[in-house]
Design a protein around this motif. Structure first.
Motif, mmCIF file in Angstrom:
data_model
loop_
_atom_site.group_PDB
_atom_site.id
_atom_site.type_symbol
_atom_site.label_atom_id
_atom_site.label_comp_id
_atom_site.label_asym_id
_atom_site.label_seq_id
_atom_site.Cartn_x
_atom_site.Cartn_y
_atom_site.Cartn_z
ATOM 1 N N ALA A 1 0.840 -1.191 0.000
ATOM 2 C CA ALA A 1 0.000 0.000 0.000
ATOM 3 C C ALA A 1 0.874 1.239 0.000
ATOM 4 O O ALA A 1 1.968 1.231 0.537
ATOM 5 C CB ALA A 1 -0.907 -0.007 1.220
ATOM 6 N N THR B 1 -3.334 4.651 6.279
ATOM 7 C CA THR B 1 -4.595 5.233 6.720
ATOM 8 C C THR B 1 -4.663 5.408 8.228
ATOM 9 O O THR B 1 -5.564 6.052 8.723
ATOM 10 C CB THR B 1 -5.792 4.389 6.246
ATOM 11 O OG1 THR B 1 -5.622 3.064 6.722
ATOM 12 C CG2 THR B 1 -5.906 4.408 4.738
ATOM 13 N N ASN C 1 -12.502 3.889 1.192
ATOM 14 C CA ASN C 1 -11.488 2.999 0.627
ATOM 15 C C ASN C 1 -11.988 1.591 0.345
ATOM 16 O O ASN C 1 -11.232 0.621 0.408
ATOM 17 C CB ASN C 1 -10.224 2.980 1.499
ATOM 18 C CG ASN C 1 -9.377 4.197 1.233
ATOM 19 O OD1 ASN C 1 -8.954 4.432 0.109
ATOM 20 N ND2 ASN C 1 -9.163 4.994 2.265
ATOM 21 N N ASP C 2 -13.267 1.471 0.013
ATOM 22 C CA ASP C 2 -13.811 0.168 -0.375
ATOM 23 C C ASP C 2 -13.135 -0.365 -1.634
ATOM 24 O O ASP C 2 -12.888 -1.558 -1.759
ATOM 25 C CB ASP C 2 -15.321 0.258 -0.605
ATOM 26 C CG ASP C 2 -16.068 0.589 0.675
ATOM 27 O OD1 ASP C 2 -15.613 0.175 1.764
ATOM 28 O OD2 ASP C 2 -17.113 1.264 0.587
ATOM 29 N N ALA D 1 -10.016 0.350 -2.722
ATOM 30 C CA ALA D 1 -8.665 -0.093 -2.363
ATOM 31 C C ALA D 1 -8.720 -1.450 -1.672
ATOM 32 O O ALA D 1 -7.907 -2.336 -1.954
ATOM 33 C CB ALA D 1 -7.990 0.935 -1.456
ATOM 34 N N ASN D 2 -9.696 -1.638 -0.800
ATOM 35 C CA ASN D 2 -9.842 -2.923 -0.122
ATOM 36 C C ASN D 2 -10.206 -4.037 -1.092
ATOM 37 O O ASN D 2 -9.796 -5.175 -0.917
ATOM 38 C CB ASN D 2 -10.869 -2.825 1.002
ATOM 39 C CG ASN D 2 -10.345 -2.013 2.164
ATOM 40 O OD1 ASN D 2 -9.150 -1.990 2.431
ATOM 41 N ND2 ASN D 2 -11.233 -1.312 2.838
ATOM 42 N N ALA D 3 -10.976 -3.710 -2.133
ATOM 43 C CA ALA D 3 -11.315 -4.706 -3.145
ATOM 44 C C ALA D 3 -10.078 -5.156 -3.917
ATOM 45 O O ALA D 3 -10.025 -6.264 -4.431
ATOM 46 C CB ALA D 3 -12.362 -4.149 -4.110
ATOM 47 N N ASP E 1 -7.288 -6.056 -2.672
ATOM 48 C CA ASP E 1 -6.489 -6.730 -1.652
ATOM 49 C C ASP E 1 -5.897 -5.803 -0.604
ATOM 50 O O ASP E 1 -4.724 -5.885 -0.271
ATOM 51 C CB ASP E 1 -5.386 -7.568 -2.305
ATOM 52 C CG ASP E 1 -5.957 -8.708 -3.113
ATOM 53 O OD1 ASP E 1 -6.997 -9.271 -2.709
ATOM 54 O OD2 ASP E 1 -5.370 -9.042 -4.163
ATOM 55 N N GLY E 2 -6.714 -4.895 -0.092
ATOM 56 C CA GLY E 2 -6.310 -4.125 1.067
ATOM 57 C C GLY E 2 -5.628 -2.819 0.808
ATOM 58 O O GLY E 2 -5.223 -2.127 1.716
ATOM 59 N N GLY E 3 -5.457 -2.440 -0.404
ATOM 60 C CA GLY E 3 -4.863 -1.144 -0.679
ATOM 61 C C GLY E 3 -3.705 -1.236 -1.630
ATOM 62 O O GLY E 3 -2.638 -1.708 -1.274
#
Length: 190
Positions: free
Chosen positions: A3, A7, A128-129, A131-133, A135-137
């Motif tokens: 990442a 955050t 940050n949905d 970024a999470n999609a 694989d976490g960012g």
């Protein structure tokens, strides 16, 4: 994948774009990856500064989606290049830019006002949905090309020279291959 954003950092970390040295050269040699080809566009809803919502899976046609942030210096350099690309490829591919800024419209709107980017949408994902999609960012910027069925063709991690003729060729070639117009002569290039 690493990442580019912490955050959990102090709030000031989200405000570094004004402090960035704009004369600093940025290497525009992002990496093209085909590792995720065929994956569906994430089921994420983004919003614009006026509160309009867009479910990414409802987008019609090919999409070149860029995940960026105002505090990300390579992203800032890349945005005018994407704006030019969006104008040049209008009608061929939809360029979507999605800000990962935690402060949303509070920082995105002034950014667009400052840089005058008339061809780019102002979509935001302050939760940050997206970024999470991924694989976490993901490393920012991240740009993903999706075909007309919403399947990933390739992605570019890092800043890229979207103003170059080769960038246009890569997008057009990938979309023509996906449409069955030309054979894929080198599918393992990354």
């Amino acid at each position: 994948m690493l990442a580019a954003c912490d955050t959990g950092a102090e709030e000031e970390a989200q405000e570094t774009v004004a402090a960035a040295d704009e004369s600093e050269a940025i290497d525009l040699t992002g990496t093209l990856l085909r590792d995720f080809a065929g994956e569906r566009i994430p089921a994420v809803t983004v919003i614009d500064p006026d509160g309009a919502r867009l479910d990414l899976r409802d987008v019609d046609g090919p999409v070149l989606m860029n995940l960026w942030a105002t505090w990300c210096r390579p992203c800032v350099v890349e945005m005018p290049l994407l704006d030019e690309l969006a104008a040049d490829l209008e009608g061929e591919v939809r360029v979507l830019t999605v800000s990962a800024d935690l402060k949303g419209a509070e920082v995105v709107q002034p950014f667009f006002d400052r840089y005058e980017l008339p061809n780019l949408p102002r979509w935001m994902d302050s939760g940050n949905d997206l970024a999470n999609a991924f694989d976490g960012g993901p490393l920012l910027p991240l740009t993903v090309l999706y075909d007309a069925e919403g399947r990933e063709v390739w992605r570019i991690t890092g800043a890229y020279d979207w103003a170059s003729a080769s960038a246009r060729e890569e997008v057009r070639e990938a979309l023509s291959v996906e449409a069955g117009d030309a054979p894929d002569t080198n599918p393992s290039v990354s």
